[in-house]
Design a protein around this motif. Structure first.
Motif, mmCIF file in Angstrom:
data_model
loop_
_atom_site.group_PDB
_atom_site.id
_atom_site.type_symbol
_atom_site.label_atom_id
_atom_site.label_comp_id
_atom_site.label_asym_id
_atom_site.label_seq_id
_atom_site.Cartn_x
_atom_site.Cartn_y
_atom_site.Cartn_z
ATOM 1 N N TRP A 232 0.847 -1.193 0.000
ATOM 2 C CA TRP A 232 0.000 0.000 0.000
ATOM 3 C C TRP A 232 0.878 1.237 0.000
ATOM 4 O O TRP A 232 1.704 1.339 0.882
ATOM 5 C CB TRP A 232 -0.917 0.025 1.234
ATOM 6 N N TYR B 52 -10.936 7.929 -0.698
ATOM 7 C CA TYR B 52 -10.254 7.162 -1.739
ATOM 8 C C TYR B 52 -10.763 7.526 -3.129
ATOM 9 O O TYR B 52 -9.983 7.669 -4.082
ATOM 10 C CB TYR B 52 -10.468 5.674 -1.477
ATOM 11 N N ALA C 233 -5.658 6.384 2.417
ATOM 12 C CA ALA C 233 -6.553 6.237 1.252
ATOM 13 C C ALA C 233 -6.234 7.333 0.240
ATOM 14 O O ALA C 233 -6.127 7.099 -0.965
ATOM 15 C CB ALA C 233 -8.011 6.308 1.697
ATOM 16 N N GLU D 258 -10.313 -2.454 -0.613
ATOM 17 C CA GLU D 258 -10.679 -2.605 0.793
ATOM 18 C C GLU D 258 -9.753 -3.549 1.565
ATOM 19 O O GLU D 258 -9.278 -3.221 2.653
ATOM 20 C CB GLU D 258 -12.130 -3.096 0.891
ATOM 21 N N TRP E 235 -13.434 6.517 4.574
ATOM 22 C CA TRP E 235 -12.241 6.276 3.739
ATOM 23 C C TRP E 235 -12.625 6.038 2.287
ATOM 24 O O TRP E 235 -11.848 6.352 1.378
ATOM 25 C CB TRP E 235 -11.423 5.106 4.295
ATOM 26 N N GLN E 236 -13.820 5.516 2.077
ATOM 27 C CA GLN E 236 -14.281 5.263 0.709
ATOM 28 C C GLN E 236 -14.407 6.585 -0.053
ATOM 29 O O GLN E 236 -14.008 6.690 -1.223
ATOM 30 C CB GLN E 236 -15.631 4.544 0.735
ATOM 31 N N TRP F 21 -12.921 2.263 -4.338
ATOM 32 C CA TRP F 21 -12.566 1.764 -3.004
ATOM 33 C C TRP F 21 -12.806 0.270 -2.845
ATOM 34 O O TRP F 21 -12.083 -0.382 -2.097
ATOM 35 C CB TRP F 21 -13.326 2.534 -1.930
ATOM 36 N N PHE G 253 -6.289 -2.215 2.130
ATOM 37 C CA PHE G 253 -6.373 -0.998 2.938
ATOM 38 C C PHE G 253 -6.559 -1.341 4.416
ATOM 39 O O PHE G 253 -5.881 -0.773 5.288
ATOM 40 C CB PHE G 253 -7.528 -0.112 2.448
ATOM 41 N N ARG H 54 -7.301 7.099 7.069
ATOM 42 C CA ARG H 54 -7.889 7.783 5.914
ATOM 43 C C ARG H 54 -6.864 8.502 5.044
ATOM 44 O O ARG H 54 -7.013 8.558 3.812
ATOM 45 C CB ARG H 54 -8.986 8.740 6.389
#
Lengths: 601, 601
Positions: free
Chosen positions: A55, A503, A550, A567, A499-500, A563, A570, A547
């Motif tokens: 990541w 992202y 992201a 997932e 976070w979605q 996202w 992440f 976050r």
């Protein structure tokens, strides 16, 4: 989080019936009694899926099906690099070692109780880390080549990780990636490393976090943890919103009254040495500090000493009531345009900032949320406006704001010895279409967009050729969603940005939807912002992380997928951040982490 | 948060120009040069306003205008109490001492660098703490007398704090209050205590926090910090939602498979010793543990070993997909009504729980969110329903759920040796008007209301004479407002419940608005709930605190005024929690804490 007694108490009674198997890129939990060849959860995470546990996702990555066990004292670094970066590489190597020590579940404050016993091949396995750095850059700017290649090959006796990078900054990213190819192996009490081939470089050169240390003070320890997590996520800029109306925590030798009047207490300050050390702490983690001295609004506390020092009022409306008439949140304050001494002090402040933060290729002037009524309500200022035939209508004040900004920039350049720097300004009335080209020179300033992603100002600045940094509040303001701190209900930019949302916020897509072009030449990147009205040492970690990671993948990889595809890695990166001492927010039940893909809607 | 170097660096340059003065009950920040007789911020906080820095507000309180400085090693305890409570009082005294040591800004891990120099009167001043406890109760229940009197008088040479209480639990509250009459005095490097007369008792006997340790594991250290903060806020019940479908973290000697199959890992478990120690840790802080074993839904992981052990399936729908058809959130699972072995295991579980948590006057059976389709989709259960002529419609399953609950209660009473305990059940289909009186006996069960404050079920249960505990989700669910953990957007009970909402949620007012009566005889109290789908060690502190302390004042004092009047002492209580090692959420800029009443809307 060590719980040795508990672990043994259960292991003494009965061993775990579970293992994991990679199926179609997902780690699936299965019962050992019913399935042969299951692996530990960590092993599966490291090897399953197209990019394993990495990541942000590298530009090109191939994870091999080869794992080796080794012990952390069997790492051998060989760096081939210009003299200028030898120390940096050595420090990055130390950080790498520290990071992988933290994978041990009983790690605690540097102490790791590796106990073994190990088989001979584990005990003798060497991890060779060979780094070739071709460039001698020791500071980061918008043109820094952060790319790297990393090849990890493994055999029975040793593993070789070969790093090639054009700069130290690329090389330290490679070390970070290598650390993400390593995990703790539960049943062997050893580390494991997976073979891989990686070529990687970021899409955006500016990948930042804004941290406000004025609304609430932030300790150096928290700033350091923030930098640790930034390094772990390949973010490269800490935009330090050092001061605001609320407080002035920076101790300046030539202007001690700024902190004496402006710090919350003599303990809630930053010394010269602390800042310089922090700059170095950041650098070895691939991060540069971008200082901001917000002006001419968002000043106040710290500026009250002028009168007693015979310099007149340096700022006006300071802590003035009712605050609603003079500013956007309590307390109020703006610089006193009519007082030439204000410029003397400002110039001296810049001298101090340049001294602290050099080398600087960018400086953030703030420039947001000027309240014209505050200035006009000051008799000194309105008299001065009238005396000079400027007038006192809104346009007149915009003009004087622009004059202020020009003077501020000149003072800053004087402080740098006329070395060119790029200024950064938040979007504001000054950057609105009717003022922008009159008052803001696109070769001198980058515009930071903080309003919503559908704000026409984005089109205004992009189509006029301004370089921009995105921090649109509807996705990248990490302070949103808490209870209100004035009045009741929830705070102004609620709801919380999950976070979605962070992202999926794509600067290129935003630009395209507003202008029909992605403007890849103008969009430098973006940053997550943490304004600290409602955050301090206790919760900065959990508001920033995971976050900001992201955002980091959005800006490093600019993935085409949303996202949902991200997932699993992440959530795993969040776990890694926690292992590294970051109190990152938990996103899901541990059950979802252990049963990939099953917490869907 | 120690920052000594920084503190000295600023003090060497220039000293703070600020002091505080109490004006109309508010601490006002003023410049020393312009105003004589200003005090330190802590001094002002301790003495200004009708109840100084106390939280929750005592029933009756008078803060005097007398302060004495003393050093923490000059405290003399004299407890006059029954033998049974001597040890408890001594431990409460130790906690008191530890708490006030933490007021020193350089406190770190037990080490406090008191340096002086002190004047002779400070150095020789003694704090006598005289406690008279008349009752011998060593465990807390709904009838415990938690009241206390506390008188603090002070002279040049000594201060006397006189405590009178009917139970240890009242006496420890008095010590907590006394610790809140004490603060660190900045310029003297000493503690100060303010004289006061206090008579105090709680309005509600049940003042709790629900903490879920199944969705995510919670370490013992975090549970201990939670208990520390509960003691600091006079909350008295930790409702421990130990298990759920997600995991079973409790190691039970006679049923080791529950944790072997159900714990997230062998490190994420609670041993017998840890639980018993925790029960004692809670007790000395005035808190009892209320264990919950949720059933017949909210079970699953941990129950999968039945088949291999020859006991058949103990639970059905475990981790079944698509989860939406069988439960409210992934993963699914419910006890297998058709399997008599399930009851054997359940009975044995209760035996273990009684052993761990005795003495128990209450037990939480859970009883929420049963999914009839899960049961009916199990061939074993639907066959059994048909074979026994129960039918397979919803009513039939409700009836069997009630049979289950009756059997569960009987098994629990067997485990206690027929000692009477009060059961607690969440509101559910079983407590709906049409089922309530058929299936739930008001002398056997307390109903916990978790739905919104306008839910008619509240009227249904109160007008039928059921005792209740409130945890209505629209105010007292502390997990709301984050990003979603299945799908995107925000989680189901968003928005975030700010402390103002928590504070203003009055059970009596809710009852009155729905029934025309406050039902003070039936409402036992309430609790803040932290379901941990999105919380673990990293953020439990900040989600629970300081908001649970807002609930604490609601339940202890039931103030007639709303949050606005409470803001200043509440923000101060948050600061106190942080000093005690709780990572409580920051509510406002420090500027608001230093400029009371100016962060209004």
């Amino acid at each position: 989080a060590t719980n040795l007694l508990a672990a043994h108490a259960l292991d003494d009674l009965v061993s775990s019936p579970w293992g994991w198997q990679c199926e179609f890129g997902r780690c699936v939990k299965k019962e050992i009694a019913h399935q042969e060849g299951l692996s530990t959860l960590n092993t599966c995470k490291l090897t399953c899926g197209s990019s394993g546990a990495l990541w942000p996702i590298p530009s090109q990555v191939k994870i091999e099906d080869q794992l080796s066990l080794f012990l952390p004292n069997n790492i051998d670094f060989q760096f081939n690099c210009p003299n200028e970066v030898v120390n940096l590489m050595n420090e990055a190597g130390d950080i790498f070692k520290d990071n992988i020590l933290r994978y041990h579940p009983e790690y605690s404050d540097g102490h790791v109780p590796w106990t073994g016993p190990w088989d001979a091949s584990t005990e003798s396995h060497i991890l060779y880390v060979n780094g070739l750095v071709t460039g001698d850059a020791v500071s980061l700017n918008l043109n820094t080549d952060e790319s790297y290649q990393l090849n990890v090959t493994t055999s029975d006796d040793f593993t070789t990780a070969t790093i090639v990078a054009a700069s130290f900054f690329g090389a330290r990213h490679a070390l970070e990636t290598l650390s993400q190819l390593i995990e703790y192996h539960e049943t062997s009490d050893a580390l494991m490393v997976v073979a891989a081939q990686i070529e990687d470089s970021p899409v955006f050169p500016y990948r930042g976090i804004l941290l406000d240390t004025s609304r609430n003070f932030v300790s150096v320890a928290t700033l350091e943890r923030t930098l640790d997590a930034m390094g772990a996520s390949k973010l490269n800029t800490l935009h330090w919103h050092i001061t605001d109306t609320h407080s002035f925590p920076l101790v300046l030798e030539s202007l001690p009254n700024m902190a004496a009047y402006g710090a919350y207490s003599s303990r809630q300050v930053y010394t010269f040495k602390q800042v310089v050390d922090l700059k170095e702490y950041a650098r070895v983690r691939g991060v540069r500090l971008l200082p901001e001295l917000d002006a001419p609004a968002h000043v106040g506390n710290g500026w009250q000493w002028g009168h007693e020092a015979g310099l007149g009022d340096l700022a006006v409306c300071v802590n003035q009531e009712p605050w609603q008439e003079y500013c956007v949140e309590p307390p109020c304050g703006q610089l006193n345009l009519a007082n030439p001494s204000m410029y003397h002090v400002l110039g001296q402040l810049y001298v101090e900032l340049v001294k602290l933060f050099s080398p600087l290729d960018m400086f953030h002037f703030g420039g947001d949320e000027v309240n014209m009524h505050c200035w006009n309500a000051s008799k000194e200022i309105s008299d001065w406006m009238i005396e000079n035939d400027f007038g006192v209508d809104e346009e007149a004040y915009f003009k004087q704001w622009a004059v202020f900004q020009q003077r501020a920039r000149e003072l800053f350049l004087e402080a740098t010895g006329e070395e060119e720097i790029q200024g950064v300004l938040f979007t504001s009335g000054l950057t609105a279409a009717e003022n922008l080209e009159n008052y803001v020179n696109s070769s001198q300033y980058i515009i930071q967009i903080w309003t919503a992603k559908d704000d026409p100002v984005i089109k205004d600045v992009l189509t006029r050729g301004y370089k921009v940094i995105f921090s649109n509040y509807d996705a990248w303001y990490l302070d949103c969603g808490m209870g209100a701190w004035v009045g009741e209900g929830n705070n102004w930019c609620s709801p919380y940005k999950g976070w979605q949302t962070v992202y999926d916020n794509s600067p290129y897509d935003i630009a395209y939807s507003l202008t029909g072009s992605q403007h890849t030449d103008l969009i430098l990147g973006g940053e997550a912002t943490l304004w600290t009205e409602q955050a301090d040492d206790a919760t900065i970690d959990s508001k920033l992380w995971p976050r900001s990671a992201a955002l980091a993948e959005r800006l490093w990889s600019n993935p085409a997928s949303g996202w949902y595809a991200a997932e699993t890695p992440f959530v795993n990166h969040r776990q890694r951040l926690v292992k590294r001492g970051i109190q990152a927010e938990r996103l899901q039940p541990e059950w979802c982490h252990q049963n990939e893909g099953l917490c869907y809607l």
